[in-house]
Design a protein around this motif. Structure first.
Motif, PDB file in Angstrom:
ATOM      1  N   LYS A  95      53.110  43.845  35.913  1.00  0.00           N
ATOM      2  CA  LYS A  95      53.002  45.214  35.419  1.00  0.00           C
ATOM      3  C   LYS A  95      52.140  45.256  34.173  1.00  0.00           C
ATOM      4  N   ASN A  96      52.122  44.149  33.442  1.00  0.00           N
ATOM      5  CA  ASN A  96      51.365  44.077  32.198  1.00  0.00           C
ATOM      6  C   ASN A  96      49.905  43.751  32.511  1.00  0.00           C
ATOM      7  N   THR A  97      49.013  44.680  32.272  1.00  0.00           N
ATOM      8  CA  THR A  97      47.589  44.455  32.531  1.00  0.00           C
ATOM      9  C   THR A  97      46.918  43.716  31.379  1.00  0.00           C
ATOM     10  N   ASP A  98      47.673  43.407  30.319  1.00  0.00           N
ATOM     11  CA  ASP A  98      47.131  42.674  29.172  1.00  0.00           C
ATOM     12  C   ASP A  98      47.388  41.175  29.262  1.00  0.00           C
ATOM     13  N   THR A  99      47.802  40.688  30.425  1.00  0.00           N
ATOM     14  CA  THR A  99      48.084  39.272  30.611  1.00  0.00           C
ATOM     15  C   THR A  99      46.974  38.625  31.418  1.00  0.00           C
ATOM     16  N   ARG A 100      46.454  37.500  30.939  1.00  0.00           N
ATOM     17  CA  ARG A 100      45.464  36.721  31.684  1.00  0.00           C
ATOM     18  C   ARG A 100      46.221  35.777  32.620  1.00  0.00           C
ATOM     19  N   ILE A 101      45.796  35.768  33.873  1.00  0.00           N
ATOM     20  CA  ILE A 101      46.421  34.901  34.858  1.00  0.00           C
ATOM     21  C   ILE A 101      45.344  34.173  35.658  1.00  0.00           C
ATOM     22  N   VAL A 102      45.786  33.198  36.445  1.00  0.00           N
ATOM     23  CA  VAL A 102      44.902  32.463  37.342  1.00  0.00           C
ATOM     24  C   VAL A 102      45.327  32.766  38.771  1.00  0.00           C
ATOM     25  N   VAL A 103      44.350  33.081  39.614  1.00  0.00           N
ATOM     26  CA  VAL A 103      44.582  33.375  41.019  1.00  0.00           C
ATOM     27  C   VAL A 103      43.678  32.471  41.845  1.00  0.00           C
ATOM     28  N   LYS A 104      44.203  31.938  42.928  1.00  0.00           N
ATOM     29  CA  LYS A 104      43.396  31.131  43.850  1.00  0.00           C
ATOM     30  C   LYS A 104      43.136  31.965  45.101  1.00  0.00           C
ATOM     31  N   ILE A 105      41.879  32.012  45.525  1.00  0.00           N
ATOM     32  CA  ILE A 105      41.526  32.754  46.734  1.00  0.00           C
ATOM     33  C   ILE A 105      41.907  31.913  47.945  1.00  0.00           C
ATOM     34  N   ASP A 106      42.694  32.525  48.844  1.00  0.00           N
ATOM     35  CA  ASP A 106      43.161  31.843  50.055  1.00  0.00           C
ATOM     36  C   ASP A 106      42.253  32.095  51.248  1.00  0.00           C
ATOM     37  N   GLY A 107      41.705  33.289  51.340  1.00  0.00           N
ATOM     38  CA  GLY A 107      40.866  33.627  52.485  1.00  0.00           C
ATOM     39  C   GLY A 107      40.419  35.072  52.403  1.00  0.00           C
ATOM     40  N   TRP A 108      39.650  35.448  53.401  1.00  0.00           N
ATOM     41  CA  TRP A 108      39.126  36.809  53.440  1.00  0.00           C
ATOM     42  C   TRP A 108      39.099  37.250  54.893  1.00  0.00           C
ATOM     43  N   ASP A 109      40.054  38.104  55.261  1.00  0.00           N
ATOM     44  CA  ASP A 109      40.155  38.587  56.640  1.00  0.00           C
ATOM     45  C   ASP A 109      38.956  39.450  57.007  1.00  0.00           C
ATOM     46  N   ALA A 110      38.541  39.374  58.257  1.00  0.00           N
ATOM     47  CA  ALA A 110      37.379  40.125  58.736  1.00  0.00           C
ATOM     48  C   ALA A 110      37.590  41.629  58.592  1.00  0.00           C
ATOM     49  N   SER A 111      38.837  42.088  58.656  1.00  0.00           N
ATOM     50  CA  SER A 111      39.118  43.522  58.589  1.00  0.00           C
ATOM     51  C   SER A 111      39.337  44.026  57.159  1.00  0.00           C
ATOM     52  N   SER A 112      39.252  43.149  56.177  1.00  0.00           N
ATOM     53  CA  SER A 112      39.535  43.523  54.797  1.00  0.00           C
ATOM     54  C   SER A 112      38.255  43.601  53.968  1.00  0.00           C
ATOM     55  N   LYS A 113      38.230  44.553  53.026  1.00  0.00           N
ATOM     56  CA  LYS A 113      37.093  44.666  52.117  1.00  0.00           C
ATOM     57  C   LYS A 113      37.190  43.680  50.963  1.00  0.00           C
ATOM     58  N   HIS A 118      46.620  34.049  45.860  1.00  0.00           N
ATOM     59  CA  HIS A 118      47.980  33.922  45.351  1.00  0.00           C
ATOM     60  C   HIS A 118      47.957  33.557  43.868  1.00  0.00           C
ATOM     61  N   PHE A 119      49.044  33.914  43.203  1.00  0.00           N
ATOM     62  CA  PHE A 119      49.236  33.655  41.779  1.00  0.00           C
ATOM     63  C   PHE A 119      49.368  32.153  41.558  1.00  0.00           C
ATOM     64  N   VAL A 120      48.679  31.613  40.536  1.00  0.00           N
ATOM     65  CA  VAL A 120      48.745  30.190  40.207  1.00  0.00           C
ATOM     66  C   VAL A 120      49.432  29.973  38.858  1.00  0.00           C
ATOM     67  N   ALA A 121      48.982  30.700  37.825  1.00  0.00           N
ATOM     68  CA  ALA A 121      49.535  30.475  36.485  1.00  0.00           C
ATOM     69  C   ALA A 121      49.314  31.687  35.595  1.00  0.00           C
ATOM     70  N   GLU A 122      50.194  31.820  34.621  1.00  0.00           N
ATOM     71  CA  GLU A 122      50.024  32.829  33.569  1.00  0.00           C
ATOM     72  C   GLU A 122      49.494  32.100  32.341  1.00  0.00           C
ATOM     73  N   LEU A 123      48.393  32.596  31.769  1.00  0.00           N
ATOM     74  CA  LEU A 123      47.746  31.916  30.652  1.00  0.00           C
ATOM     75  C   LEU A 123      48.095  32.496  29.289  1.00  0.00           C
ATOM     76  N   GLY A 124      48.363  33.789  29.221  1.00  0.00           N
ATOM     77  CA  GLY A 124      48.698  34.393  27.931  1.00  0.00           C
ATOM     78  C   GLY A 124      48.136  35.796  27.801  1.00  0.00           C
ATOM     79  N   LYS A 125      48.181  36.306  26.591  1.00  0.00           N
ATOM     80  CA  LYS A 125      47.760  37.679  26.315  1.00  0.00           C
ATOM     81  C   LYS A 125      46.243  37.804  26.298  1.00  0.00           C
ATOM     82  N   ARG A 126      45.750  38.855  26.925  1.00  0.00           N
ATOM     83  CA  ARG A 126      44.315  39.136  26.955  1.00  0.00           C
ATOM     84  C   ARG A 126      43.822  39.392  25.530  1.00  0.00           C
ATOM     85  N   GLY A 127      42.671  38.800  25.189  1.00  0.00           N
ATOM     86  CA  GLY A 127      42.096  38.972  23.865  1.00  0.00           C
ATOM     87  C   GLY A 127      42.497  37.886  22.877  1.00  0.00           C
TER      88      GLY A 127
END
Length: 170
Positions: A95-113, A118-127
């Motif tokens: 919910k907090n948009t001020d948090t920096r996180i790490v996401v790993k891309i799993d794939g890209w479905d043909a029907s998706s834009k 998936h979530f990997v880690a929370e790094l801390g506060k943005r800025g």
């Protein structure tokens, strides 16, 4: 279509065909009239802005594993700091948009834009200086963890003291 290292083809928008920066792809040259204009939401630049020739990705030979640092937007989509990559659909949302996180891309479905990841880690506060530094180091693949015991063994003992005359002789 052709296969090889190409430096003079610009590939943009849906012509990227779900390819991400660093992927090994097969490309087909296209006429300027066939270049697809894109919505702002999925605008990508998979190549460099060289404007000499346009192309489109017709196949992905090898996907580069991608971990991205960024934050969630108010819309719930993950926005990477690196603008070469699109937003990512992630099931676990903060919910907090001020948090920096790490996401790993799993794939890209043909029907998706957008790709899914998936979530990997929370790094801390943005800025925050330490958080932003960690983001940069992580995206560049710089190991920022503690030194190994072998590396620490090369250091002098904690009570090591350089004598004054040794400093003057240099």
């Amino acid at each position: 279509a052709f296969r090889g290292s190409v430096g003079d083809i610009s590939i943009e928008g849906t012509n990227c065909n779900r390819a991400l920066d660093g992927d090994e792809v097969v490309v087909e040259r296209v006429q300027e009239s066939q270049v697809v204009e894109e919505e702002d939401d999925v605008r990508l630049n998979c190549g460099e802005d060289l404007k000499t020739s346009s192309g489109r990705v017709v196949g992905i030979l090898k996907r580069r594993p991608v971990e991205l640092c960024g934050s969630f937007e108010s819309s719930g989509r993950f926005r990477p700091l690196d603008r070469r990559f699109p937003r990512v659909i992630v099931e676990k949302r903060f919910k907090n948009t001020d948090t920096r996180i790490v996401v790993k891309i799993d794939g890209w479905d043909a029907s998706s834009k957008l790709p899914r990841g998936h979530f990997v880690a929370e790094l801390g506060k943005r800025g925050d200086k330490a958080t932003e530094t960690t983001c940069i180091l992580r995206e560049l693949g710089v190991a920022a963890g503690p030194f190994s015991a072998k590396a620490m063994g090369c250091l002098p003992s904690p009570d090591f003291n350089v004598e004054a005359d040794a400093l003057h002789s240099k």
